[in-house]
Scaffold this motif. Structure first.
Motif, PDB file in Angstrom:
ATOM      1  N   LEU A  92      11.471   1.619   1.649  1.00  0.00           N
ATOM      2  CA  LEU A  92      10.290   1.406   2.469  1.00  0.00           C
ATOM      3  C   LEU A  92      10.684   0.588   3.692  1.00  0.00           C
ATOM      4  O   LEU A  92      11.343  -0.444   3.567  1.00  0.00           O
ATOM      5  N   THR A  93      10.285   1.042   4.884  1.00  0.00           N
ATOM      6  CA  THR A  93      10.677   0.397   6.128  1.00  0.00           C
ATOM      7  C   THR A  93       9.443   0.122   6.981  1.00  0.00           C
ATOM      8  O   THR A  93       8.555   0.965   7.083  1.00  0.00           O
ATOM      9  N   ALA A  94       9.412  -1.057   7.604  1.00  0.00           N
ATOM     10  CA  ALA A  94       8.283  -1.472   8.433  1.00  0.00           C
ATOM     11  C   ALA A  94       8.608  -1.294   9.909  1.00  0.00           C
ATOM     12  O   ALA A  94       9.763  -1.392  10.325  1.00  0.00           O
ATOM     13  N   ILE A  95       7.567  -1.059  10.706  1.00  0.00           N
ATOM     14  CA  ILE A  95       7.700  -0.942  12.156  1.00  0.00           C
ATOM     15  C   ILE A  95       7.067  -2.132  12.867  1.00  0.00           C
ATOM     16  O   ILE A  95       7.288  -2.348  14.056  1.00  0.00           O
ATOM     17  N   GLU A  96       6.280  -2.948  12.137  1.00  0.00           N
ATOM     18  CA  GLU A  96       5.632  -4.111  12.721  1.00  0.00           C
ATOM     19  C   GLU A  96       5.865  -5.341  11.848  1.00  0.00           C
ATOM     20  O   GLU A  96       6.106  -5.232  10.637  1.00  0.00           O
ATOM     21  N   ASP A  97       5.781  -6.516  12.485  1.00  0.00           N
ATOM     22  CA  ASP A  97       5.887  -7.765  11.743  1.00  0.00           C
ATOM     23  C   ASP A  97       4.706  -7.936  10.795  1.00  0.00           C
ATOM     24  O   ASP A  97       3.631  -7.365  11.000  1.00  0.00           O
ATOM     25  N   ASN A  98       4.941  -8.732   9.744  1.00  0.00           N
ATOM     26  CA  ASN A  98       3.895  -9.087   8.777  1.00  0.00           C
ATOM     27  C   ASN A  98       3.249  -7.862   8.147  1.00  0.00           C
ATOM     28  O   ASN A  98       2.025  -7.755   8.042  1.00  0.00           O
ATOM     29  N   THR A  99       4.110  -6.920   7.730  1.00  0.00           N
ATOM     30  CA  THR A  99       3.642  -5.722   7.037  1.00  0.00           C
ATOM     31  C   THR A  99       3.649  -5.982   5.534  1.00  0.00           C
ATOM     32  O   THR A  99       4.708  -6.141   4.932  1.00  0.00           O
ATOM     33  N   SER A 100       2.482  -6.046   4.933  1.00  0.00           N
ATOM     34  CA  SER A 100       2.357  -6.279   3.488  1.00  0.00           C
ATOM     35  C   SER A 100       2.300  -4.936   2.766  1.00  0.00           C
ATOM     36  O   SER A 100       1.486  -4.078   3.110  1.00  0.00           O
ATOM     37  N   ILE A 101       3.164  -4.763   1.775  1.00  0.00           N
ATOM     38  CA  ILE A 101       3.249  -3.515   1.027  1.00  0.00           C
ATOM     39  C   ILE A 101       2.829  -3.776  -0.418  1.00  0.00           C
ATOM     40  O   ILE A 101       3.291  -4.740  -1.050  1.00  0.00           O
ATOM     41  N   PHE A 102       1.978  -2.904  -0.929  1.00  0.00           N
ATOM     42  CA  PHE A 102       1.445  -3.040  -2.278  1.00  0.00           C
ATOM     43  C   PHE A 102       1.880  -1.840  -3.123  1.00  0.00           C
ATOM     44  O   PHE A 102       1.967  -0.718  -2.628  1.00  0.00           O
ATOM     45  N   LYS A 103       2.147  -2.099  -4.393  1.00  0.00           N
ATOM     46  CA  LYS A 103       2.464  -1.049  -5.359  1.00  0.00           C
ATOM     47  C   LYS A 103       1.410  -1.080  -6.451  1.00  0.00           C
ATOM     48  O   LYS A 103       1.279  -2.083  -7.151  1.00  0.00           O
ATOM     49  N   ASP A 104       0.640  -0.014  -6.548  1.00  0.00           N
ATOM     50  CA  ASP A 104      -0.462   0.064  -7.508  1.00  0.00           C
ATOM     51  C   ASP A 104      -1.418  -1.119  -7.352  1.00  0.00           C
ATOM     52  O   ASP A 104      -1.922  -1.674  -8.339  1.00  0.00           O
ATOM     53  N   GLY A 105      -1.644  -1.533  -6.107  1.00  0.00           N
ATOM     54  CA  GLY A 105      -2.596  -2.595  -5.822  1.00  0.00           C
ATOM     55  C   GLY A 105      -2.047  -4.000  -5.901  1.00  0.00           C
ATOM     56  O   GLY A 105      -2.756  -4.960  -5.588  1.00  0.00           O
ATOM     57  N   VAL A 106      -0.788  -4.161  -6.314  1.00  0.00           N
ATOM     58  CA  VAL A 106      -0.164  -5.485  -6.453  1.00  0.00           C
ATOM     59  C   VAL A 106       0.826  -5.683  -5.307  1.00  0.00           C
ATOM     60  O   VAL A 106       1.633  -4.796  -5.020  1.00  0.00           O
ATOM     61  N   LEU A 107       0.779  -6.849  -4.666  1.00  0.00           N
ATOM     62  CA  LEU A 107       1.671  -7.115  -3.540  1.00  0.00           C
ATOM     63  C   LEU A 107       3.124  -7.006  -3.975  1.00  0.00           C
ATOM     64  O   LEU A 107       3.559  -7.683  -4.909  1.00  0.00           O
ATOM     65  N   LEU A 108       3.873  -6.155  -3.286  1.00  0.00           N
ATOM     66  CA  LEU A 108       5.276  -5.932  -3.602  1.00  0.00           C
ATOM     67  C   LEU A 108       6.173  -6.780  -2.719  1.00  0.00           C
ATOM     68  O   LEU A 108       7.106  -7.443  -3.197  1.00  0.00           O
ATOM     69  N   THR A 109       5.896  -6.776  -1.414  1.00  0.00           N
ATOM     70  CA  THR A 109       6.709  -7.529  -0.467  1.00  0.00           C
ATOM     71  C   THR A 109       5.990  -7.581   0.869  1.00  0.00           C
ATOM     72  O   THR A 109       5.051  -6.815   1.118  1.00  0.00           O
ATOM     73  N   THR A 110       6.413  -8.480   1.728  1.00  0.00           N
ATOM     74  CA  THR A 110       5.959  -8.526   3.113  1.00  0.00           C
ATOM     75  C   THR A 110       7.180  -8.420   4.015  1.00  0.00           C
ATOM     76  O   THR A 110       8.120  -9.215   3.887  1.00  0.00           O
ATOM     77  N   LEU A 111       7.180  -7.417   4.883  1.00  0.00           N
ATOM     78  CA  LEU A 111       8.337  -7.134   5.728  1.00  0.00           C
ATOM     79  C   LEU A 111       8.042  -7.457   7.181  1.00  0.00           C
ATOM     80  O   LEU A 111       6.901  -7.373   7.631  1.00  0.00           O
TER      81      LEU A 111
END
Length: 333
Positions: free
Chosen positions: A84-103
Motif C-alpha cells: 500500500l502506497t500513499a500520495i499525500e501526507d497523513n494518510t490513515s489506512i484501515f484494515k477491516d475498520g481497524v487502523l493499520l498505519t498512517t503513511l
C-alpha cells in the motif's frame, strides 16, 4: 530531482544500480500525458526467494487511485503480499475498520494475506498492489482496482502456453477473482446466454461486498465477464498456474478499471460511506470534484434498481420515503 526531456514516441528506462533497491514511492510528474510501466526482470518475492519471474504492470496515474480496496488472495496459495502506497501526507489506512498505519507522502506499508479477504480503506487516495510470492510457482505483481473504479464488463483471456517446449508443463489452472456488492451477485455473468457466475462468498470485513475465485476450464479463448445491469460494477484479477507440482510457470494481470476519475461526496457534510435513516428523513449530498467538468447527475436507486430520485445540482437534498437499501450514484461528465 532529475529532469528528463522526451519527444513524441520516445521512452526512458529508470533502473537502480543495486538489485536490492526499489523505486517504490518515487514521484514522477510531467506537463504532458505519459504512460508508466514498472516491474522487475527476474524477481523473487520476497527478495532472493526462488523461483523467480519477470513481473510487469502498467501503473495508473495518482488521480485514478482510490480509497477502498478488497484484495482477494490467489487460489490455493499462501502468503500473498500487499503493498500500500500513499500520495499525500497523513494518510490513515484501515484494515477491516481497524487502523493499520498512517503513511506520509511516498511511504509504503506491506501486509500479508492468506485465506483472509482484507477490506482496506483510507482517508486519502492510495494504491494497492498484490504480489504472489515465490511459493508454489513463479511470482506475479497485480495492481488492484479500487472499488470506486469497478467496471460493468471486461474481456479476459486464459492462455494455455508452453513457455519452453519440453522444459515446462503448460499453464492449465486458471482463475478469475471477482468482487462486487453482495446484493448484486446474481447480476454477474460469463460469456453468452447470461450464464451466472456462482460460488460468491461474503467479505468478512465488509458484508456489503462478496467475492469469488472462479475456476476457468476453457483455455486459450477470451471470456466476457459482464453485469446484466450496467449500473452494477465489479473488480477482477486473472491469473493462472501449472497444476503439476514440477511446473513453475504462472501469470497474472488486472482486469481493468474505469478511466473516469474518482470523485468524493459528503453525506450530511461528513466523509462517510453509508448512513442509516428513517422514513421521511432528509439527507444532504454534496459533490467534491477536484477537476473541471461540464455536468453532474445524481441518481438514487432502490433495492430493485429503480430510480427514486435524481438531481443535476452540486448539492442534492433528498427525502427518503421508502424502506430498504439505496445506492447513491454521482455521475460526472
Amino acid at each position: 530531482i532529475e529532469t528528463i526531456y522526451l519527444n513524441r514516441g520516445e521512452t526512458y528506462l529508470f533502473q537502480p544500480t543495486n538489485y536490492n533497491r526499489s523505486f517504490t514511492g518515487t514521484i514522477i510528474c510531467s506537463d504532458y500525458a505519459f504512460v508508466l510501466a514498472c516491474g522487475n526482470q527476474s524477481a523473487g518475492v520476497p527478495y532472493k526467494k526462488d523461483p523467480r519471474n519477470h513481473i510487469f504492470e502498467q501503473h495508473p496515474s495518482a488521480d485514478r487511485w482510490g480509497k477502498k480496496y478488497i484484495a482477494t488472495p490467489t487460489y490455493n496459495h499462501a502468503n500473498d503480499y500487499i503493498l500500500l502506497t500513499a500520495i499525500e501526507d497523513n494518510t490513515s489506512i484501515f484494515k477491516d475498520g481497524v487502523l493499520l498505519t498512517t503513511l506520509q507522502r511516498s511511504e509504503t506499508y506491506t501486509d500479508t494475506i492468506n485465506a483472509d479477504i482484507p477490506y482496506y480503506t483510507a482517508n486519502k487516495a492510495i494504491i494497492c498492489c498484490l504480489y504472489e510470492t515465490s511459493t508454489s510457482g513463479k511470482p506475479s505483481m497485480t495492481t488492484i482496482t479500487p472499488l470506486e473504479l469497478g467496471v460493468n464488463s471486461m474481456i479476459l483471456t486464459a492462455f494455455n502456453a508452453n513457455i519452453e517446449e519440453g522444459s515446462y508443463n503448460p499453464i492449465d489452472n486458471h482463475y478469475i477473482n471477482i468482487v462486487t456488492q453482495t446484493k448484486h451477485i446474481n447480476q454477474i455473468c460469463i460469456d453468452k446466454d447470461n450464464q451466472k457466475i456462482t460460488g460468491f462468498k461474503v467479505v468478512p470485513g465488509n458484508p456489503e461486498y462478496s467475492y469469488v475465485q472462479y475456476h476457468i476450464t476453457e483455455h486459450n479463448k477470451p471470456h466476457l465477464i459482464y453485469s446484466k445491469n450496467k449500473q452494477v460494477t465489479f473488480t477482477t484479477r486473472m491469473y493462472g498456474h501449472v497444476s503439476n507440482e514440477d511446473g513453475k510457470e504462472s501469470y497474472a494481470y488486472n482486469g481493468g478499471f474505469r478511466v473516469n476519475r474518482p470523485v468524493d461526496m459528503l453525506i450530511n457534510d461528513k466523509y462517510i460511506d453509508s448512513l442509516k435513516v428513517c422514513i421521511n428523513d432528509r439527507v444532504k449530498f454534496t459533490s467534491l470534484i477536484g477537476y473541471d467538468y461540464d455536468n453532474i447527475t445524481w441518481e438514487i436507486l432502490n433495492e430493485q434498481d429503480s430510480l427514486v430520485g435524481s438531481s443535476v445540482d452540486s448539492i442534492y437534498n433528498h427525502t427518503f420515503t421508502t424502506p430498504g437499501l439505496h445506492d447513491v450514484l454521482l455521475h460526472v461528465y
